[in-house]
Design an enzyme around this catalytic site. Structure first.
Site, PDB file in Angstrom:
ATOM      1  N   GLU A 184       0.823  -1.216   0.000  1.00 50.02           N
ATOM      2  CA  GLU A 184       0.000   0.000   0.000  1.00 50.02           C
ATOM      3  C   GLU A 184       0.861   1.271   0.000  1.00 50.02           C
ATOM      4  O   GLU A 184       0.485   2.274   0.593  1.00 50.02           O
ATOM      5  CB  GLU A 184      -0.966   0.008   1.197  1.00 50.02           C
ATOM      6  CG  GLU A 184      -2.010  -1.086   1.125  1.00 50.02           C
ATOM      7  CD  GLU A 184      -3.091  -0.979   2.197  1.00 50.02           C
ATOM      8  OE1 GLU A 184      -2.963  -0.158   3.131  1.00 50.02           O
ATOM      9  OE2 GLU A 184      -4.085  -1.715   2.108  1.00 50.02           O
ATOM     10  N   GLU A 253      -6.969  -7.196  -1.056  1.00 52.12           N
ATOM     11  CA  GLU A 253      -7.567  -7.120   0.286  1.00 52.12           C
ATOM     12  C   GLU A 253      -9.024  -6.730   0.131  1.00 52.12           C
ATOM     13  O   GLU A 253      -9.337  -5.564  -0.082  1.00 52.12           O
ATOM     14  CB  GLU A 253      -6.866  -6.064   1.163  1.00 52.12           C
ATOM     15  CG  GLU A 253      -5.522  -6.488   1.699  1.00 52.12           C
ATOM     16  CD  GLU A 253      -4.960  -5.514   2.736  1.00 52.12           C
ATOM     17  OE1 GLU A 253      -5.714  -4.651   3.241  1.00 52.12           O
ATOM     18  OE2 GLU A 253      -3.758  -5.619   3.043  1.00 52.12           O
TER      19      GLU A 253
END
Ligand SMILES: *[C@@H]1O[C@H](CO)[C@@H](O)[C@H](O)[C@H]1NC(C)=O
Ligand SMILES: *[C@@H]1O[C@H](CO)[C@@H](O)[C@H](O)[C@H]1NC(C)=O
Ligand SMILES: *[C@@H]1O[C@H](CO)[C@@H](O)[C@H](O)[C@H]1NC(C)=O
Ligand SMILES: *[C@@H]1O[C@H](CO)[C@@H](O)[C@H](O)[C@H]1NC(C)=O
Ligand SMILES: *[C@@H]1O[C@H](CO)[C@@H](O)[C@H](O)[C@H]1NC(C)=O
Ligand SMILES: *[C@@H]1O[C@H](CO)[C@@H](O)[C@H](O)[C@H]1NC(C)=O
Ligand SMILES: *[C@@H]1O[C@H](CO)[C@@H](O)[C@H](O)[C@H]1NC(C)=O
Ligand SMILES: *[C@@H]1O[C@H](CO)[C@@H](O)[C@H](O)[C@H]1NC(C)=O
Ligand SMILES: *[C@@H]1O[C@H](CO)[C@@H](O)[C@H](O)[C@H]1NC(C)=O
Ligand SMILES: *[C@@H]1O[C@H](CO)[C@@H](O)[C@H](O)[C@H]1NC(C)=O
Length: 831
Positions: A184, A253
């Site tokens: 991320e 995710e």
């Protein structure tokens, strides 16, 4: 001599070598529509299970449940701080044995996905970074910094070498089909400007050079250097497009719920909305979906991230914290996986894909392959309007608001995300009397003679940042100083004013407790207490505690903790002020009880536990009791309501921090939960006006057959009077299945169905716990269910009107309201 016999022998040998080879090495490739594993075009369902968040004993069951839930793969991060607690000394034992974890996955016939990071976020302490990294001179984390890159490369290489030695990569015949580097970073990269971009290029090259033989991905990284696949994390990812049109669309995710912080209510995400996110994703060309989390588990020890992440990492995942199934979510997603897999051949190898806007937010997506086979998704994006769709030759469909219908062959409804056919389970925590009755407590106050006298081993003429002193070896750091007063008139009624970066603070003046304070959100706060100074030397003792180090955000690693910059001031009568910030400070890391291992069965030195009646409401108190292991196979929890804040150990093993005295707001919860509309964590909350976490998981593998020891360190003051041990059992199970749907009812952990409390095939009303008969039903509903289910751990069949002896045709009776017209079976049973 060359005989037929040796020829056939050689052929057999050759064949077996080929077989051996083909079942060892797997080739993992991809294109925009599929992951291609040994030539087979696949859609992959995966789920996150973090190995240190459960015990080794739990792994096989969790993995099997994931497989039964229709997953193809298990994903986990690697947790650097656990593996390299001390620089250069690695630990891969116990539940840090990630090799064993991946072998367990492989033995179950599943694939593995490794997210090396090595930054992991994960609501894990310091994002998974060992705190010693912070101490390396000149280091700057996650950017183009030589010191950081060096450490990152050493660790990534170490992990890959361990994995390679165990043949874990698919290219070696192992289970791992994908690997991640960084995590991320795209979300925070702007903070790092050009060096951030350079760092990502470096990270990509460093990873690729490891030659692991399977593809690499980066989550949320729009500029991921090729061939690294950039992927999407979020609640919904159907609008995501990878930066290379040849990359598969991956949802790395899929946030199936959310985490909780101390002081927060428990968030839930419905089965319907979870399924909606997945179905929309595959409708829009998705190839890979990973649930974050599939089993969230427990933050044992001090592994919770921060600030303020609670000990339970349940996440409202399909498998709950303790390993029981979270129904109906688990079952609904299982049926969803089965439905999408019906289309795998077409979806991974289509020749045309067409979106048709049918108005009112309804879209029909048709995939067609070269031989004309079709597979369709029919979505309704509106969050408040149901739709009725007439596809002419392909049938008529009721598509509820915010739902996706999956049409096998484009003409047969096999799933709708808003129509839940899977069972609901109402779980119950049952007091285990044999463990709980007559708990007797021994206690001891934290020894603090040294700190009350201002004695610490570290000295400075300034305040110091907490983790730089503790290196996070403890939550606790003592700050001590003294002040000389030679006229009490201004100081007999003064204020001690401390500005701290958090997270909690206790104060003593001249050995007398002056009180406690904590930050609301885990950041800086002001601690202010009234103090009375005496003539002469006054000793000021402050105890600062951290509750999980920050794990997210640009430069989260530099966020300060403890009193760090201060100031610490005394404000007397007439606003006379003494600033103590640059005085003579001494510091002490950790508690004496920690150093002497009071929590352990084998403390460093004898501990004089006091068995006379125990004190309550006293800060810094250790409590100890003995309890019997609860019998049976159900998971065990300990109820810590009545205590304040602290840490708990069973047989010397940490079950995590607790903070039961912090009561959540009374507002913000609801009994009903509307699945429709974009999810946010404030939706569908439970646990108002209660501790954020009352029950703490006691893994069975922590227990002995007979007697066990529970030790609590109570930081702020509490009362162990009501501590009790409970087991989590399945109390009531329900199903509500439309005709043609599959009924699956099961208890857990070997329990059997003992009674059918309600059964009605017809048009029953209400929901689990409050079913009512409708206007008609089959009269043999009850007996049919009793015969099929009682005495069994589970029962299941496809629900047809024939089996219930019903031959009326309600469909034609009420075409206008097809939903109500389809007969269904509602059942409620007790395990
Ligand atoms: C290694 O990790 C395991 C699991 O957390 C732990 O039980 C063990 O004590 C650790 N070993 C060392 C030497 O720290
Ligand atoms: C994919 O489709 C092509 C035709 O478009 C066909 O030749 C090929 O066999 C299909 N592949 C698989 C794995 O089904
Ligand atoms: C357990 O103890 C409670 C209270 O002492 C009592 O009400 C309950 O009936 C007991 N349960 C069992 C199964 O013995
Ligand atoms: C104590 O008294 C002396 C002399 O009376 C004075 O100089 C000094 O500032 C005083 N100290 C404090 C802490 O008030
Ligand atoms: C305070 O203590 C000093 C010596 O430390 C003494 O000289 C002074 O008289 C004391 N004052 C009072 C009010 O007790
Ligand atoms: C007490 O405070 C007043 C007001 O600031 C000041 O005038 C006085 O000197 C102080 N007394 C002492 C002993 O510091
Ligand atoms: C916390 O820190 C911020 C930024 O330094 C500051 O503006 C704020 O006043 C502080 N809050 C408290 C309660 O000290
Ligand atoms: C700190 O301690 C030294 C001696 O140890 C002393 O000379 C000095 O005055 C002290 N400073 C303060 C601010 O108390
Ligand atoms: C236990 O605690 C009580 C109450 O504080 C105290 O009177 C007693 O001396 C203690 N006993 C021991 C053995 O320390
Ligand atoms: C223990 O439970 C009883 C009964 O519910 C309650 O009255 C009491 O306040 C509880 N004690 C603590 C310390 O929470």
């Amino acid at each position: 001599m060359f005989t037929m016999r040796s020829l056939s022998h050689s052929i057999i040998l050759l064949l077996s070598l080929i077989v051996l080879y083909s079942c060892t090495a797997l080739e993992v490739k991809y294109d925009s529509n599929a992951l291609i594993i040994n030539g087979e075009r696949r859609l992959i369902f995966s789920g996150a299970i973090h190995y240190p968040r459960s015990t080794v004993d739990m792994w096989p069951d969790l993995v099997q449940k994931a497989k039964d839930g229709g997953l193809d793969a298990i994903e986990t991060y690697i947790f650097w701080d656990r593996h390299e607690q001390v620089r250069g000394r690695y630990n891969f034992s116990g539940n840090l044995d990630f090799v064993k974890f991946f072998k367990t996955i492989q033995e179950a016939g599943l694939y593995g996905i490794i997210r090396i990071g090595p930054y992991s976020c994960a609501e894990w302490n310091y994002g998974g970074f060992p705190v010693w990294l912070h101490q390396i001179p000149g280091i700057e984390m996650r950017t183009d910094n030589a010191a950081y890159k060096n450490e990152m490369q050493i660790f990534v290489t170490k992990i890959i070498n361990v994995a390679k030695e165990a043949n874990l990569f698919a290219s070696q015949g192992g289970p791992i089909i994908l690997a991640q580097i960084e995590n991320e970073y795209g979300d925070i990269m702007w903070n790092f400007k050009e060096p951030g971009k350079a760092y990502i290029k470096w990270a990509a090259q460093m990873a690729l050079a490891q030659n692991i033989g399977v593809p690499w991905f980066m989550c949320q990284q729009n500029d991921a250097p090729q061939p690294i696949i950039n992927t999407c994390n979020g609640y919904y990812c159907h609008n995501f497009k990878p930066n290379n049109p040849k990359s598969p669309k991956m949802f790395t995710e899929n946030w199936i719920g959310w985490f909780q912080k101390w002081g927060e209510r428990a968030p839930h995400r419905t089965a319907e909305d979870s399924a909606y996110a997945v179905a929309r994703f595959f409708q829009n060309g998705g190839v890979f979906n990973n649930y974050y989390m599939y089993h969230g588990g427990t933050n044992f020890g001090r592994t919770s991230g921060g600030p303020y992440i609670i000990t339970s990492y349940d996440y409202d995942a399909p498998i709950n914290e303790y390993g029981n199934l979270n129904q109906p979510k688990y079952g609904h997603l299982k049926f969803l996986h089965e439905a999408i897999k019906l289309g795998e051949k077409v979806l991974t190898n289509y020749t045309s894909r067409n979106d048709k806007d049918l108005g009112n937010g309804i879209t029909l997506t048709t995939y067609t392959n070269s031989v004309g086979a079709r597979f369709c998704f029919l979505s309704n994006d509106k969050d408040n309007t149901d739709g009725n769709v007439d596809l002419q030759n392909d049938g008529k469909y009721f598509v509820p608001a915010w739902s996706v219908t999956i049409l096998d062959g484009c003409n047969k409804e096999v799933f709708n995300t808003a129509k839940v056919n899977s069972q609901t389970s109402i779980m119950e925590k049952k007091i285990d009397n044999s463990s709980t009755n007559k708990l007797t407590w021994a206690w001891i106050m934290e020894p603090k003679k040294d700190t009350m006298n201002g004695r610490g081993s570290i000295k400075a003429h300034q305040l110091l940042e907490q983790k730089e002193l503790t290196l996070d070896a403890s939550d606790y750091l003592w700050y001590m100083t003294s002040v000389d007063i030679n006229d009490t008139s201004n100081w007999s009624n003064a204020n001690l004013h401390v500005e701290t970066s958090g997270h909690t603070l206790h104060g003593y003046v001249n050995k007398r407790y002056i009180g406690y304070g904590h930050s609301q959100f885990g950041n800086n706060f002001t601690y202010e207490k009234q103090v009375s100074l005496k003539n002469g030397t006054n000793i000021i003792t402050l105890l600062s505690a951290t509750v999980g180090l920050a794990n997210y955000g640009a430069r989260f690693d530099e966020i300060k903790t403890g009193i760090s910059d201060g100031p610490v001031k005394l404000v007397g009568q007439n606003s006379v002020t003494i600033d103590l910030s640059t005085g003579n400070w001494s510091f002490k890391v950790g508690l004496n009880g920690e150093k002497r291992r009071f929590y352990d069965l084998q403390p460093r030195s004898g501990v004089a536990w006091n068995t006379s009646s125990y004190p309550t409401g006293k800060p810094l108190t250790w409590y100890k009791t003995q309890f019997k292991s609860p019998l049976g196979p159900n998971p065990i929890v300990v109820d810590l309501q009545g205590l304040g804040k602290g840490h708990a150990w069973v047989n010397g093993k940490s079950i995590g921090r607790y903070w039961t005295s912090w009561i959540t707001s009374t507002a913000g919860c609801s009994d009903t939960c509307d699945y429709r509309g974009n999810y946010k964590k404030e939706k569908c909350n439970t646990g108002c006006a209660s501790p954020s976490q009352r029950w703490y998981h006691v893994p069975r593998s922590f227990l002995n057959d007979d007697m066990n020891t529970l030790i609590l360190f109570e930081e702020i003051g509490g009362n162990p009077q009501n501590v009790s041990f409970l087991t989590e059992t399945t109390k009531t199970i329900c199903a509500n299945v439309y005709e043609g749907g599959k009924l699956e009812l099961s208890c857990q952990n070997g329990q059997v169905i003992t009674s059918i409390n309600f059964a009605s095939f017809g048009n029953p009303q209400g929901q689990c716990g409050s079913f009512k008969k409708g206007s008609w039903e089959s009269l043999n509903s009850q007996s049919m269910m009793e015969t099929s289910c009682i005495g069994k751990t589970g029962c299941g069949f496809t629900v047809t009107r024939d089996m219930f002896g019903v031959n009326l045709d309600p469909l034609s009776a009420s075409k206008a309201s097809v939903k109500d017209g389809i007969p269904r079976l509602a059942v409620q049973a007790t395990c």
